[in-house]
Enzyme design. Structure first.
Site, PDB file in Angstrom:
ATOM      1  N   LYS A 184       2.979  29.978   3.870  1.00 16.50           N
ATOM      2  CA  LYS A 184       2.102  29.649   2.653  1.00 16.50           C
ATOM      3  C   LYS A 184       0.788  29.547   2.679  1.00 16.50           C
ATOM      4  O   LYS A 184      -0.452  30.212   2.127  1.00 16.50           O
ATOM      5  CB  LYS A 184       2.687  28.038   2.028  1.00 16.50           C
ATOM      6  CG  LYS A 184       3.826  28.172   1.580  1.00 16.50           C
ATOM      7  CD  LYS A 184       4.384  26.679   1.030  1.00 16.50           C
ATOM      8  CE  LYS A 184       3.737  26.624  -0.504  1.00 16.50           C
ATOM      9  NZ  LYS A 184       4.846  27.392  -1.251  1.00 16.50           N
ATOM     10  N   SER A 225      -1.942  27.053  -5.397  1.00 11.96           N
ATOM     11  CA  SER A 225      -1.794  28.458  -5.576  1.00 11.96           C
ATOM     12  C   SER A 225      -2.291  28.945  -6.962  1.00 11.96           C
ATOM     13  O   SER A 225      -2.370  29.844  -7.369  1.00 11.96           O
ATOM     14  CB  SER A 225      -0.119  28.612  -5.856  1.00 11.96           C
ATOM     15  OG  SER A 225       0.311  28.329  -4.297  1.00 11.96           O
ATOM     16  N   TRP A 267       6.836   0.014   3.893  1.00  9.96           N
ATOM     17  CA  TRP A 267       7.601   1.062   2.844  1.00  9.96           C
ATOM     18  C   TRP A 267       9.068   1.751   3.199  1.00  9.96           C
ATOM     19  O   TRP A 267       9.534   1.797   2.327  1.00  9.96           O
ATOM     20  CB  TRP A 267       6.562   2.023   2.368  1.00  9.96           C
ATOM     21  CG  TRP A 267       6.405   3.468   2.947  1.00  9.96           C
ATOM     22  CD1 TRP A 267       5.799   3.733   4.325  1.00  9.96           C
ATOM     23  CD2 TRP A 267       7.128   4.487   2.878  1.00  9.96           C
ATOM     24  NE1 TRP A 267       6.266   4.997   4.516  1.00  9.96           N
ATOM     25  CE2 TRP A 267       7.055   5.304   3.515  1.00  9.96           C
ATOM     26  CE3 TRP A 267       8.306   4.766   1.371  1.00  9.96           C
ATOM     27  CZ2 TRP A 267       7.563   6.809   3.450  1.00  9.96           C
ATOM     28  CZ3 TRP A 267       8.585   6.226   1.657  1.00  9.96           C
ATOM     29  CH2 TRP A 267       8.301   7.215   2.314  1.00  9.96           C
ATOM     30  N   HIS A 303      12.981  12.042   3.820  1.00  9.84           N
ATOM     31  CA  HIS A 303      12.273  13.409   4.071  1.00  9.84           C
ATOM     32  C   HIS A 303      12.040  14.303   3.006  1.00  9.84           C
ATOM     33  O   HIS A 303      10.993  14.949   2.694  1.00  9.84           O
ATOM     34  CB  HIS A 303      13.026  14.125   5.470  1.00  9.84           C
ATOM     35  CG  HIS A 303      12.047  14.860   5.995  1.00  9.84           C
ATOM     36  ND1 HIS A 303      10.794  14.768   6.610  1.00  9.84           N
ATOM     37  CD2 HIS A 303      11.793  16.558   5.692  1.00  9.84           C
ATOM     38  CE1 HIS A 303       9.968  15.736   6.825  1.00  9.84           C
ATOM     39  NE2 HIS A 303      10.584  16.609   6.456  1.00  9.84           N
ATOM     40  N   TYR A 362       8.412  16.026   0.851  1.00  8.71           N
ATOM     41  CA  TYR A 362       8.222  17.078   0.224  1.00  8.71           C
ATOM     42  C   TYR A 362       7.992  17.237  -1.470  1.00  8.71           C
ATOM     43  O   TYR A 362       7.279  17.764  -1.901  1.00  8.71           O
ATOM     44  CB  TYR A 362       9.168  18.349   0.565  1.00  8.71           C
ATOM     45  CG  TYR A 362       9.175  18.548   2.057  1.00  8.71           C
ATOM     46  CD1 TYR A 362       7.994  18.163   2.815  1.00  8.71           C
ATOM     47  CD2 TYR A 362      10.114  19.003   2.942  1.00  8.71           C
ATOM     48  CE1 TYR A 362       7.924  18.396   4.183  1.00  8.71           C
ATOM     49  CE2 TYR A 362      10.056  19.386   4.178  1.00  8.71           C
ATOM     50  CZ  TYR A 362       9.095  18.767   4.751  1.00  8.71           C
ATOM     51  OH  TYR A 362       8.920  19.064   6.235  1.00  8.71           O
ATOM     52  N   GLU A 379      11.590  13.197   0.112  1.00  8.98           N
ATOM     53  CA  GLU A 379      10.715  12.635  -0.627  1.00  8.98           C
ATOM     54  C   GLU A 379       9.246  13.155  -0.354  1.00  8.98           C
ATOM     55  O   GLU A 379       8.436  13.219  -0.982  1.00  8.98           O
ATOM     56  CB  GLU A 379      10.862  11.036  -0.444  1.00  8.98           C
ATOM     57  CG  GLU A 379       9.703  10.151  -0.872  1.00  8.98           C
ATOM     58  CD  GLU A 379       9.234  10.208  -2.407  1.00  8.98           C
ATOM     59  OE1 GLU A 379      10.319  10.575  -3.221  1.00  8.98           O
ATOM     60  OE2 GLU A 379       8.459   9.865  -3.032  1.00  8.98           O
ATOM     61  N   THR A 412       6.277  27.026   6.250  1.00  4.36           N
ATOM     62  CA  THR A 412       4.698  26.268   5.909  1.00  4.36           C
ATOM     63  C   THR A 412       3.605  27.389   6.165  1.00  4.36           C
ATOM     64  O   THR A 412       2.689  27.145   5.554  1.00  4.36           O
ATOM     65  CB  THR A 412       4.699  25.175   6.655  1.00  4.36           C
ATOM     66  OG1 THR A 412       6.002  24.362   6.417  1.00  4.36           O
ATOM     67  CG2 THR A 412       3.581  24.255   6.001  1.00  4.36           C
ATOM     68  N   ARG A 467       1.451   1.760  14.920  1.00  6.75           N
ATOM     69  CA  ARG A 467       1.276   1.333  13.573  1.00  6.75           C
ATOM     70  C   ARG A 467       1.525  -0.025  12.963  1.00  6.75           C
ATOM     71  O   ARG A 467       2.114  -0.615  13.797  1.00  6.75           O
ATOM     72  CB  ARG A 467       1.754   2.433  12.591  1.00  6.75           C
ATOM     73  CG  ARG A 467       3.015   2.300  12.625  1.00  6.75           C
ATOM     74  CD  ARG A 467       4.062   3.725  12.022  1.00  6.75           C
ATOM     75  NE  ARG A 467       3.843   3.607  10.908  1.00  6.75           N
ATOM     76  CZ  ARG A 467       4.488   4.261   9.838  1.00  6.75           C
ATOM     77  NH1 ARG A 467       5.688   4.957  10.429  1.00  6.75           N
ATOM     78  NH2 ARG A 467       4.778   4.429   8.558  1.00  6.75           N
ATOM     79  N   ASP A 485       6.683  21.927 -26.353  1.00  3.67           N
ATOM     80  CA  ASP A 485       6.575  20.523 -25.824  1.00  3.67           C
ATOM     81  C   ASP A 485       7.504  20.578 -24.642  1.00  3.67           C
ATOM     82  O   ASP A 485       8.378  21.451 -24.124  1.00  3.67           O
ATOM     83  CB  ASP A 485       6.903  19.517 -26.768  1.00  3.67           C
ATOM     84  CG  ASP A 485       6.233  18.232 -26.464  1.00  3.67           C
ATOM     85  OD1 ASP A 485       6.786  17.790 -25.271  1.00  3.67           O
ATOM     86  OD2 ASP A 485       5.550  17.573 -27.351  1.00  3.67           O
ATOM     87  N   HIS A 529      14.553  13.319  12.413  1.00  2.23           N
ATOM     88  CA  HIS A 529      13.195  13.536  13.305  1.00  2.23           C
ATOM     89  C   HIS A 529      12.273  12.186  13.157  1.00  2.23           C
ATOM     90  O   HIS A 529      11.377  12.155  13.825  1.00  2.23           O
ATOM     91  CB  HIS A 529      12.550  14.987  13.298  1.00  2.23           C
ATOM     92  CG  HIS A 529      11.651  14.927  11.893  1.00  2.23           C
ATOM     93  ND1 HIS A 529      12.011  16.155  11.071  1.00  2.23           N
ATOM     94  CD2 HIS A 529      11.289  14.328  10.860  1.00  2.23           C
ATOM     95  CE1 HIS A 529      11.299  16.263  10.003  1.00  2.23           C
ATOM     96  NE2 HIS A 529      10.784  14.939   9.729  1.00  2.23           N
ATOM     97  N   HIS A 530      12.609  11.389  12.025  1.00  2.00           N
ATOM     98  CA  HIS A 530      11.828  10.210  11.873  1.00  2.00           C
ATOM     99  C   HIS A 530      12.517   9.148  12.838  1.00  2.00           C
ATOM    100  O   HIS A 530      12.039   7.926  12.977  1.00  2.00           O
ATOM    101  CB  HIS A 530      11.910   9.867  10.542  1.00  2.00           C
ATOM    102  CG  HIS A 530      11.359  10.726   9.569  1.00  2.00           C
ATOM    103  ND1 HIS A 530      10.197  10.475   9.187  1.00  2.00           N
ATOM    104  CD2 HIS A 530      11.813  11.824   8.906  1.00  2.00           C
ATOM    105  CE1 HIS A 530       9.788  11.647   8.244  1.00  2.00           C
ATOM    106  NE2 HIS A 530      10.720  12.301   8.175  1.00  2.00           N
ATOM    107  N   SER A 539      13.376   6.446 -13.429  1.00  2.00           N
ATOM    108  CA  SER A 539      12.039   7.165 -14.168  1.00  2.00           C
ATOM    109  C   SER A 539      12.032   8.399 -13.677  1.00  2.00           C
ATOM    110  O   SER A 539      11.921   9.373 -14.485  1.00  2.00           O
ATOM    111  CB  SER A 539      10.874   6.308 -14.274  1.00  2.00           C
ATOM    112  OG  SER A 539       9.754   7.202 -14.291  1.00  2.00           O
ATOM    113  N   SER A 540      11.781   8.513 -12.368  1.00  2.00           N
ATOM    114  CA  SER A 540      11.721   9.746 -11.719  1.00  2.00           C
ATOM    115  C   SER A 540      12.922  10.664 -12.084  1.00  2.00           C
ATOM    116  O   SER A 540      12.896  12.181 -12.290  1.00  2.00           O
ATOM    117  CB  SER A 540      12.031   9.592 -10.149  1.00  2.00           C
ATOM    118  OG  SER A 540      10.459   9.272  -9.829  1.00  2.00           O
ATOM    119  N   HIS A 567       0.851  -1.410  -0.097  1.00  2.00           N
ATOM    120  CA  HIS A 567       0.209   0.079  -0.111  1.00  2.00           C
ATOM    121  C   HIS A 567       0.913   1.297   0.106  1.00  2.00           C
ATOM    122  O   HIS A 567       0.749   2.046  -0.766  1.00  2.00           O
ATOM    123  CB  HIS A 567      -0.928   0.005   1.173  1.00  2.00           C
ATOM    124  CG  HIS A 567      -1.618   1.280   1.291  1.00  2.00           C
ATOM    125  ND1 HIS A 567      -2.796   1.699   0.690  1.00  2.00           N
ATOM    126  CD2 HIS A 567      -1.498   2.454   2.258  1.00  2.00           C
ATOM    127  CE1 HIS A 567      -3.109   2.889   1.058  1.00  2.00           C
ATOM    128  NE2 HIS A 567      -2.407   3.187   2.105  1.00  2.00           N
TER     129      HIS A 567
END
Lengths: 517, 389
Positions: free
Chosen positions: A322, A259, A132, A244, A248, A246, A319, A441, A96, A293-294, A160-161, A67
């Site tokens: 925004k 926006s 994950w 991290h 964002y 990632e 943040t 979790r 293009d 911080h993770h 790919s990314s 998932h």
């Protein structure tokens, strides 16, 4: 020499047109979204009540892992790449993407990457089952043999990314119409420019992490094996140095979408354009220096713990800027509430709630209790689903009429919004309570005091899941039989180059560069 | 129905807004919220858990205030500035003063917030001058506790039956929060926990003690707790550690010091008795009976209650080469673990000689297995094998 698309399957297999490739990205990501969503339904069905009823714990772990992987790498990231493909050339006045053949390649390797990943579900030993975040040594020494498929799948998806990002950077830096200075670009192009740099910086780090895993598993190295002189915690540092930024990467293009939508339906220019650009850049830069911080419970020294807490708290400032800017854009506007605006407003509210819980999680001592609990699950679904997915849905409703020259059914759109909004909150709000009360979790089963809120959460999940089928129906029926429109602006308040093009957008646009005032 | 729903909403709101939390009762079992009243973090029973709770509520209220102001403006605007009220939109799109203000004020709030958080963290990290050291080792899927310097160690694992997990038996009150042997600590003493793991990463979490620390193989993490009141505190593994992740609960029994000392003495006495008993010769039936219990406790989660295993992940023991072959290989596998599959742990350090002997005997003879030779294994055989290597 203008010409239309090729006939038959060749149009898609050999596609170099940014709109066709964008379309393929969008459909692929939606297919992945439904697959990942199906796994979520399996998870929530099993968690409806205590005890194991439907699946076994080992399969449950495969479901949570798949998932997460499918949603992050298969649904959200390609969806925004698809959006970028469709919109960036139209927004900056380019004919293009800069590298159309690479564009084809970066899309077409994706289905193979995910086929590799998903095929593990049918193999002996089952799919990856280590989350994950695939922490070693659960993902190395103790992993099922299918982990090698996972590793190569990640490599392909990462390639790919990276290619997609190089293409976006080259397009934005080289193909802007004369007069389209960087600080005149729509924020969506800006947010993607920043995101693309993040991707180019961190996808190789992820590739490094999985390559080290590959070596540990197959070639006798001990990067992450303490018994061989390695360090399992090293894995987490490397992973989150990717991970991290990632998160964002996932949310920053969403900022660009919001926006665009809020000013349109507020009929007022975006408040604080340049501060939006600076705030987004600040968030991107900070994302490289907060990764641990993770890992507040992993046993870092006090000094490390304090540093990562302070640095993380700092992110709240840009943040906040925004969110305040979006609200100021609405302030004293003339607001209407079409479906894209409803999703955008829900984004602002729910993303801000996710931001609040993020602030709470940043307080390291409090994180001792929050860490790895359902509170974290609630937090990241508020920013990932109500953030990224809601903004993506808003984007589809907003630009779909421009893409296909047909209007979606507004009543159906609003219905889908309300079902999604209610379903989402019923699913994830109670998970704050579960986490605070001590439910970890990734639990296949739980003790009895957690029953009631889990039931509520599961019911919400089924409602939210159903709302996505309604979305699919609405999109297909719009494309096939929606009311035709040829108004270039579509929306009264829309501003920007893409709205100067005919509706529906022709196969080739801006063959000669537009005038930018 | 309406009034019930209303009451529910009101009580939920009240509970959320007042930061209601339950206290431990005097009866030993801590009162805990469940059902709809389960909403907030526990205040817990240690100084650390209280300071965590206070920080949690402080940052929560800060968020509430910011949220009320921000969303207040937003909702006002959504209502007052809607097009259908006949407005023409303004055109302003920047204000340096306002933008500076909403950059600086949140930054100041964060600085203020950082002070108590720093203090809390320093306290949490101060593991010096502990009265008691307990080493905690995480295994797939159980905990081992060792009272350092006392010679007392034991494995603690879930006592919830597979039958109740799979709905074939009713679920007890403490379903998935009950263990065969709780870890006992004295009230009012600073207990230092030295946490590690033997296989994958686990995390030892007891919310009411305000303790969560990862158990990392090859490393020892330190944390501590001083329980202010006696009680039974239940916790869980918090780091994904494989299929048994949800099934390795923690139970801490905090008791007055005299009671703790008496318990410790009893543990030592029992260990001595067990050591003596190694030389006893047991009958086949005795071995099979205790073997079945020990097998179901330590082996069945992977190899299955009927020895059927899980294809592709965990081998079956019914008709297996190891279970039917030479007893030395069988002893080696159980005591030292597998050389090729890390999931098969070395049980030599986890289980007593009596348990290993009973398990091996059971595996060789249960489910229709008929070994080539060596039908039974005695505890003393296990001891000799261990000493011989």
């Amino acid at each position: 020499m203008a010409h239309g698309p090729a006939k038959g399957i060749g149009r898609w297999l050999f596609a170099t047109n940014h709109k066709d490739i964008g379309t393929m990205y969008l459909w692929f990501s939606f297919a992945m979204f439904l697959l990942g969503g199906f796994f979520a339904m399996v998870i929530r069905a099993e968690l409806f009540e205590p005890g194991m009823q439907i699946i076994k714990p080992e399969f449950f772990n495969q479901m949570t892992t798949m998932h997460g992987l499918i949603m992050v790498f298969g649904a959200i990231m390609p969806a925004f790449v698809g959006l970028a493909n469709w919109l960036i050339p139209m927004q900056i006045g380019a004919p293009d993407m800069a590298l159309p053949r690479m564009n084809n390649l970066s899309f077409w390797i994706l289905p193979f990457g995910f086929a590799l990943l998903a095929s593990t579900l049918f193999m002996e030993g089952g799919a990856p089952n280590f989350g994950w975040t695939f922490y070693a040594p659960l993902s190395t020494t103790y992993a099922p043999p299918t982990v090698n498929f996972f590793i190569f799948g990640i490599h392909i998806i990462g390639a790919s990314s990276i290619m997609g990002s190089i293409n976006i950077v080259s397009t934005i830096l080289n193909l802007r119409a004369p007069g389209m200075t960087l600080m005149k670009m729509p924020l969506f192009a800006w947010t993607w420019l920043i995101t693309a740099f993040l991707l180019i910086a961190v996808m190789p780090v992820l590739a490094g992490a999985v390559t080290m895993m590959l070596m540990d598993i197959n070639f006798g190295t001990s990067f992450f094996n303490a018994a061989g002189g390695g360090d399992p915690v090293l894995f987490q540092h490397v992973f989150w140095f990717f991970g991290h930024p990632e998160v964002y990467i996932i949310i920053i293009p969403a900022f660009g979408v919001i926006s665009a939508i809020i000013p349109t339906f507020s009929r007022k220019p975006l408040f604080g354009y340049s501060s939006m650009v600076y705030a987004t850049s600040a968030i991107a830069i900070l994302s490289f220096v907060v990764w641990a911080h993770h890992m507040f419970t992993v046993g870092m020294p006090l000094a490390g713990e304090l540093y990562f807490m302070y640095a993380t708290l700092l992110i709240a400032v840009p943040t906040g800027v925004k969110v305040f800017n979006w609200i100021s854009t609405m302030f004293r506007g003339a607001i209407t509430y079409e479906t894209p605006m409803l999703f955008a407003i829900a984004f602002v509210i729910l993303f801000t709630l996710g931001g609040f819980t993020g602030l709470m999680l940043a307080i390291a001592p409090a994180d001792i209790q929050y860490h790895d609990s359902y509170f974290v699950v609630a937090h990241f679904h508020y920013v990932m689903v109500a953030g990224a997915v809601f903004s993506m849905t808003a984007a589809v409703y907003y630009w779909l009429p421009k893409w296909c020259g047909r209007m979606y059914n507004e009543a159906l759109g609003k219905t889908q919004f309300w079902i999604s909004f209610i379903g989402f909150n019923v699913t994830f709000f109670p998970q704050h309570f579960l986490g605070l009360a001590g439910m970890p979790r990734r639990y296949a089963d739980y003790s009895l005091q957690f029953t009631d809120w889990n039931m509520v959460s599961s019911v919400g999940a089924f409602i939210y899941g159903a709302s996505q089928l309604l979305f699919l129906y609405n999109v297909i029926s719009t494309i096939r039989s929606g009311e035709k429109t040829d108004d270039p602006k579509v929306w009264e308040g829309a501003e920007g180059l893409e709205w100067t093009l005919p509706t529906p957008a022709p196969f080739h646009t801006f063959s000669t560069p537009p005038d930018v005032k | 129905m309406v009034s019930k729903a209303k009451r529910l909403i009101l009580s939920t709101l009240g509970t959320v807004l007042l930061g209601f939390a339950t206290q431990a009762s005097a009866s030993g079992e801590a009162e805990r919220p469940d059902g709809w009243s389960l909403l907030n973090m526990t205040e817990g029973v240690t100084g650390v858990s209280h300071s965590i709770y206070d920080l949690h509520m402080l940052i929560f209220w800060i968020c509430v205030v910011i949220g009320v102001i921000t969303f207040g403006v937003m909702f006002y605007s959504m209502y007052a500035h809607r097009k259908s009220s006949g407005r023409t939109p303004s055109n302003f799109h920047e204000s340096t003063a306002v933008e500076m203000a909403w950059t600086i004020i949140p930054a100041l709030i964060l600085v203020v917030m950082a002070f108590p958080a720093t203090k809390g963290l320093k306290d949490l990290y101060d593991t010096s001058e502990a009265d008691i050291d307990i080493k905690i080792t995480g295994y797939q899927w159980k905990w081992q506790y060792e009272y350092l310097g006392e010679g007392v160690e034991f494995i603690s694992q879930s006592s919830t039956s597979q039958a109740s997990i799979y709905g074939k038996a009713p679920k007890s009150e403490f379903y998935l929060e009950e263990v065969d042997k709780p870890v006992v600590i004295p009230v009012g003493k600073k207990v230092r926990f030295l946490i590690t793991a033997k296989d994958v990463i686990h995390a030892w979490w007891v919310p009411q003690l305000g303790v969560k620390k990862d158990a990392v193989p090859g490393f020892i993490n330190e944390t501590w707790a001083r329980a202010d009141e006696p009680g039974i505190y239940r916790g869980r593994c918090a780091e994904l550690c494989g299929k048994g992740h949800a099934f390795m609960p923690i139970v801490v029994n905090a008791v007055p010091e005299e009671e703790y000392l008496a318990w410790l003495a009893a543990q030592k006495a029992q260990a001595a008795v067990e050591k003596e008993a190694i030389n006893n010769t047991l009958t086949f039936d005795e071995l099979m009976t205790s073997g079945e219990a020990a097998y179901n406790r330590s082996c069945a989660s992977c190899h299955g209650v009927a020895g059927e295993g899980i294809p592709g992940a965990f081998p079956a023991l019914k008709d297996s080469v190891i279970a039917l072959g030479p007893v030395a290989d069988h002893l080696d596998m159980v005591i030292n673990g597998s050389q090729t599959n890390a999931a098969m742990q070395a049980f030599g350090g986890q289980l007593s000689e009596a348990d290993i002997a009973a398990i091996i005997t059971y595996e060789r003879n249960a489910w229709g297995n008929v070994p080539e030779a060596d039908k039974t294994v005695q505890p003393v055989d296990v001891l000799k094998f261990k000493q011989g290597q």
